[in-house]
Design an enzyme around this catalytic site. Sequence first.
Site, PDB file in Angstrom:
ATOM      1  N   ASP A  48       0.821  -1.221   0.000  1.00  0.00           N
ATOM      2  CA  ASP A  48       0.000   0.000   0.000  1.00  0.00           C
ATOM      3  C   ASP A  48       0.853   1.268   0.000  1.00  0.00           C
ATOM      4  O   ASP A  48       1.982   1.259   0.494  1.00  0.00           O
ATOM      5  CB  ASP A  48      -0.912  -0.031   1.238  1.00  0.00           C
ATOM      6  CG  ASP A  48      -2.022   0.987   1.139  1.00  0.00           C
ATOM      7  OD1 ASP A  48      -2.390   1.373   0.014  1.00  0.00           O
ATOM      8  OD2 ASP A  48      -2.530   1.404   2.193  1.00  0.00           O
ATOM      9  N   ASN A  97       1.155   3.420  -2.864  1.00  0.00           N
ATOM     10  CA  ASN A  97       1.659   3.820  -4.189  1.00  0.00           C
ATOM     11  C   ASN A  97       1.149   5.199  -4.607  1.00  0.00           C
ATOM     12  O   ASN A  97       1.900   6.026  -5.117  1.00  0.00           O
ATOM     13  CB  ASN A  97       1.209   2.813  -5.264  1.00  0.00           C
ATOM     14  CG  ASN A  97       1.763   1.438  -5.027  1.00  0.00           C
ATOM     15  OD1 ASN A  97       2.609   1.254  -4.171  1.00  0.00           O
ATOM     16  ND2 ASN A  97       1.278   0.461  -5.785  1.00  0.00           N
ATOM     17  N   ARG A 112      -0.029   7.687  -2.729  1.00  0.00           N
ATOM     18  CA  ARG A 112       0.524   8.770  -1.913  1.00  0.00           C
ATOM     19  C   ARG A 112       1.972   9.064  -2.294  1.00  0.00           C
ATOM     20  O   ARG A 112       2.401  10.204  -2.318  1.00  0.00           O
ATOM     21  CB  ARG A 112       0.427   8.396  -0.417  1.00  0.00           C
ATOM     22  CG  ARG A 112      -0.928   8.734   0.173  1.00  0.00           C
ATOM     23  CD  ARG A 112      -1.156   8.031   1.484  1.00  0.00           C
ATOM     24  NE  ARG A 112      -1.499   6.629   1.283  1.00  0.00           N
ATOM     25  CZ  ARG A 112      -1.734   5.773   2.271  1.00  0.00           C
ATOM     26  NH1 ARG A 112      -1.624   6.171   3.518  1.00  0.00           N
ATOM     27  NH2 ARG A 112      -2.073   4.528   2.002  1.00  0.00           N
ATOM     28  N   HIS A 151       2.302   3.225  -8.832  1.00  0.00           N
ATOM     29  CA  HIS A 151       2.082   1.787  -9.069  1.00  0.00           C
ATOM     30  C   HIS A 151       3.290   1.187  -9.788  1.00  0.00           C
ATOM     31  O   HIS A 151       3.744   0.101  -9.472  1.00  0.00           O
ATOM     32  CB  HIS A 151       0.807   1.565  -9.879  1.00  0.00           C
ATOM     33  CG  HIS A 151      -0.435   2.004  -9.149  1.00  0.00           C
ATOM     34  ND1 HIS A 151      -0.685   1.645  -7.847  1.00  0.00           N
ATOM     35  CD2 HIS A 151      -1.485   2.776  -9.535  1.00  0.00           C
ATOM     36  CE1 HIS A 151      -1.843   2.184  -7.465  1.00  0.00           C
ATOM     37  NE2 HIS A 151      -2.347   2.865  -8.457  1.00  0.00           N
ATOM     38  N   SER A 172      -7.652  -5.595  -4.552  1.00  0.00           N
ATOM     39  CA  SER A 172      -8.709  -6.134  -3.684  1.00  0.00           C
ATOM     40  C   SER A 172     -10.059  -6.146  -4.400  1.00  0.00           C
ATOM     41  O   SER A 172     -10.237  -5.472  -5.420  1.00  0.00           O
ATOM     42  CB  SER A 172      -8.808  -5.286  -2.408  1.00  0.00           C
ATOM     43  OG  SER A 172      -9.469  -4.060  -2.691  1.00  0.00           O
ATOM     44  N   THR A 173     -11.009  -6.865  -3.813  1.00  0.00           N
ATOM     45  CA  THR A 173     -12.366  -6.890  -4.385  1.00  0.00           C
ATOM     46  C   THR A 173     -13.007  -5.498  -4.302  1.00  0.00           C
ATOM     47  O   THR A 173     -13.970  -5.223  -4.999  1.00  0.00           O
ATOM     48  CB  THR A 173     -13.260  -7.909  -3.632  1.00  0.00           C
ATOM     49  OG1 THR A 173     -13.049  -7.766  -2.220  1.00  0.00           O
ATOM     50  CG2 THR A 173     -12.946  -9.334  -4.023  1.00  0.00           C
ATOM     51  N   GLU A 174     -12.458  -4.645  -3.445  1.00  0.00           N
ATOM     52  CA  GLU A 174     -12.993  -3.280  -3.302  1.00  0.00           C
ATOM     53  C   GLU A 174     -12.293  -2.288  -4.241  1.00  0.00           C
ATOM     54  O   GLU A 174     -12.771  -1.175  -4.433  1.00  0.00           O
ATOM     55  CB  GLU A 174     -12.842  -2.792  -1.860  1.00  0.00           C
ATOM     56  CG  GLU A 174     -13.810  -3.426  -0.874  1.00  0.00           C
ATOM     57  CD  GLU A 174     -13.485  -4.877  -0.573  1.00  0.00           C
ATOM     58  OE1 GLU A 174     -12.289  -5.206  -0.448  1.00  0.00           O
ATOM     59  OE2 GLU A 174     -14.419  -5.700  -0.481  1.00  0.00           O
ATOM     60  N   LEU A 220      10.288 -20.428  -3.805  1.00  0.00           N
ATOM     61  CA  LEU A 220       9.255 -19.572  -3.195  1.00  0.00           C
ATOM     62  C   LEU A 220       7.895 -19.705  -3.895  1.00  0.00           C
ATOM     63  O   LEU A 220       7.816 -19.644  -5.122  1.00  0.00           O
ATOM     64  CB  LEU A 220       9.715 -18.107  -3.295  1.00  0.00           C
ATOM     65  CG  LEU A 220       8.743 -17.051  -2.771  1.00  0.00           C
ATOM     66  CD1 LEU A 220       8.739 -17.020  -1.240  1.00  0.00           C
ATOM     67  CD2 LEU A 220       9.100 -15.674  -3.327  1.00  0.00           C
ATOM     68  N   ARG A 278      -4.833  -1.016   9.338  1.00  0.00           N
ATOM     69  CA  ARG A 278      -6.020  -1.855   9.138  1.00  0.00           C
ATOM     70  C   ARG A 278      -5.697  -3.011   8.201  1.00  0.00           C
ATOM     71  O   ARG A 278      -4.693  -3.021   7.503  1.00  0.00           O
ATOM     72  CB  ARG A 278      -7.199  -1.028   8.605  1.00  0.00           C
ATOM     73  CG  ARG A 278      -6.877  -0.231   7.362  1.00  0.00           C
ATOM     74  CD  ARG A 278      -8.098   0.523   6.833  1.00  0.00           C
ATOM     75  NE  ARG A 278      -7.719   1.395   5.740  1.00  0.00           N
ATOM     76  CZ  ARG A 278      -7.450   2.692   5.859  1.00  0.00           C
ATOM     77  NH1 ARG A 278      -7.554   3.288   7.030  1.00  0.00           N
ATOM     78  NH2 ARG A 278      -7.084   3.405   4.810  1.00  0.00           N
TER      79      ARG A 278
HETATM   80  C1  IPE Z   1      -5.348  -2.568   0.259  1.00  0.00           C
HETATM   81  O1  IPE Z   1      -5.095  -1.243   0.069  1.00  0.00           O
HETATM   82  C2  IPE Z   1      -5.355  -3.301  -1.048  1.00  0.00           C
HETATM   83  C3  IPE Z   1      -4.076  -3.396  -1.724  1.00  0.00           C
HETATM   84  C4  IPE Z   1      -2.935  -2.930  -1.300  1.00  0.00           C
HETATM   85  C5  IPE Z   1      -4.110  -4.109  -2.959  1.00  0.00           C
HETATM   86  P1  IPE Z   1      -6.243  -0.174  -0.155  1.00  0.00           P
HETATM   87  O2  IPE Z   1      -5.567   1.129  -0.417  1.00  0.00           O
HETATM   88  O3  IPE Z   1      -7.214  -0.635  -1.160  1.00  0.00           O
HETATM   89  O4  IPE Z   1      -6.975  -0.159   1.263  1.00  0.00           O
HETATM   90  P2  IPE Z   1      -7.753   0.980   2.027  1.00  0.00           P
HETATM   91  O5  IPE Z   1      -8.811   1.479   1.095  1.00  0.00           O
HETATM   92  O6  IPE Z   1      -6.767   2.028   2.357  1.00  0.00           O
HETATM   93  O7  IPE Z   1      -8.304   0.332   3.244  1.00  0.00           O
HETATM   94  C1  IPE Z   2      -1.724   0.196  -3.298  1.00  0.00           C
HETATM   95  O1  IPE Z   2      -1.496   1.553  -3.331  1.00  0.00           O
HETATM   96  C2  IPE Z   2      -2.047  -0.401  -4.633  1.00  0.00           C
HETATM   97  C3  IPE Z   2      -3.434  -0.847  -4.752  1.00  0.00           C
HETATM   98  C4  IPE Z   2      -4.374  -0.700  -3.871  1.00  0.00           C
HETATM   99  C5  IPE Z   2      -3.795  -1.511  -5.982  1.00  0.00           C
HETATM  100  P1  IPE Z   2      -2.670   2.588  -3.311  1.00  0.00           P
HETATM  101  O2  IPE Z   2      -3.099   2.873  -4.709  1.00  0.00           O
HETATM  102  O3  IPE Z   2      -3.776   2.151  -2.410  1.00  0.00           O
HETATM  103  O4  IPE Z   2      -1.958   3.860  -2.726  1.00  0.00           O
HETATM  104  P2  IPE Z   2      -2.529   4.867  -1.648  1.00  0.00           P
HETATM  105  O5  IPE Z   2      -2.988   4.071  -0.477  1.00  0.00           O
HETATM  106  O6  IPE Z   2      -3.668   5.596  -2.295  1.00  0.00           O
HETATM  107  O7  IPE Z   2      -1.386   5.756  -1.326  1.00  0.00           O
HETATM  108 MG    MG Z   3      -4.101   2.404  -0.428  1.00  0.00          MG
END
Ligand code: IPE
Ligand code: IPE
Ligand code: MG
Length: 265
Positions: free
Chosen positions: A42, A44, A46, A59, A87-89, A153, A216
């Site tokens: 997580d 990327n 920001r 990314h 994620s699914t979200e 791995l 979280r």
């Molecule tokens: C979790 O990160 C999913 C991945 C890193 C693939 P998110 O950025 O989607 O999670 P939330 O929304 O901050 O909880």
């Molecule tokens: C994680 O980085 C990658 C995915 C969720 C696919 P984010 O895109 O969630 O980056 P932030 O959390 O917005 O910084």
């Molecule tokens: Mg994120």
Amino acid sequence: MINRILDFIRPNKFSDTGQEVQELMKTIDKQRLPRHIAIIMDGNGRWAQKQGLPRAFGHRAGVESLRDIIKLCCELKIQILTVYAFSTENWKRPREEINVLMDLLVEYLKKEIQELCKNGVRINPIGRLGELPRPALDALSAAVKLSSDNNGLILNLALNYGGRTEIIDAIRAIATDVETGRLKAGQINNDTVAAHLYTAGQPDPDLLIRPSGDFRISNFLLWQLAYTEFWLTSTLWPDFRRIHLLRAMVDFQRRERRFGGLKDE
Ligand code: IPE
Ligand code: IPE
Ligand code: MG
């Protein structure tokens, strides 16, 4: 920005980091390494935004981190690495960002598969894979096929993955077994559920890492993380390198895992 400039003008930055990596490598007890490491990749977006760049750059930069972490896991002979990639979200994001992520996945698999195979990595995607776009599915199937005989791995790539969806899929499969008389409801136990998850046959993660300062789970491995040790850092995923994973492992080895029991005397 100022930190980046300082990083470049600080004369021995790289040797410092190299030295710490070497020290950590020596400190780590190779007999007590985590068997299974899970990472929520997580931060990327920001990372990119901090530099005034579009999220896509973050990314892309995150792929470098993954490359370094996989290499270290191979060097240390870690059994399983599970990385949360989509994620699914995450379908709630703008279409363009989803496309960037899917394109990057295809590009990554095509470009890296040879190197991954050279290091003995076995690709094992987990999630509701059937809902991914066709090119992503095709690239995944090819990578799975090419790496299926490797015995280093295991790389669980969590894609269109949700912990709740995984549990729903397990419940459906178990319910079918009950309906068809293969199983009695009263026989369902921990092992039954674990055997119907995407991670069937694998040990639960020993160590979960979440970079980027959020505290979280975000629907990751809800069942499997029951007794996993968490290691959180404010470092954003594109800045995450082997030095961070080594720090996490050293910290992990100092912890006392009780699994609800009492300290070993
Ligand atoms: C979790 O990160 C999913 C991945 C890193 C693939 P998110 O950025 O989607 O999670 P939330 O929304 O901050 O909880
Ligand atoms: C994680 O980085 C990658 C995915 C969720 C696919 P984010 O895109 O969630 O980056 P932030 O959390 O917005 O910084
Ligand atoms: Mg994120």
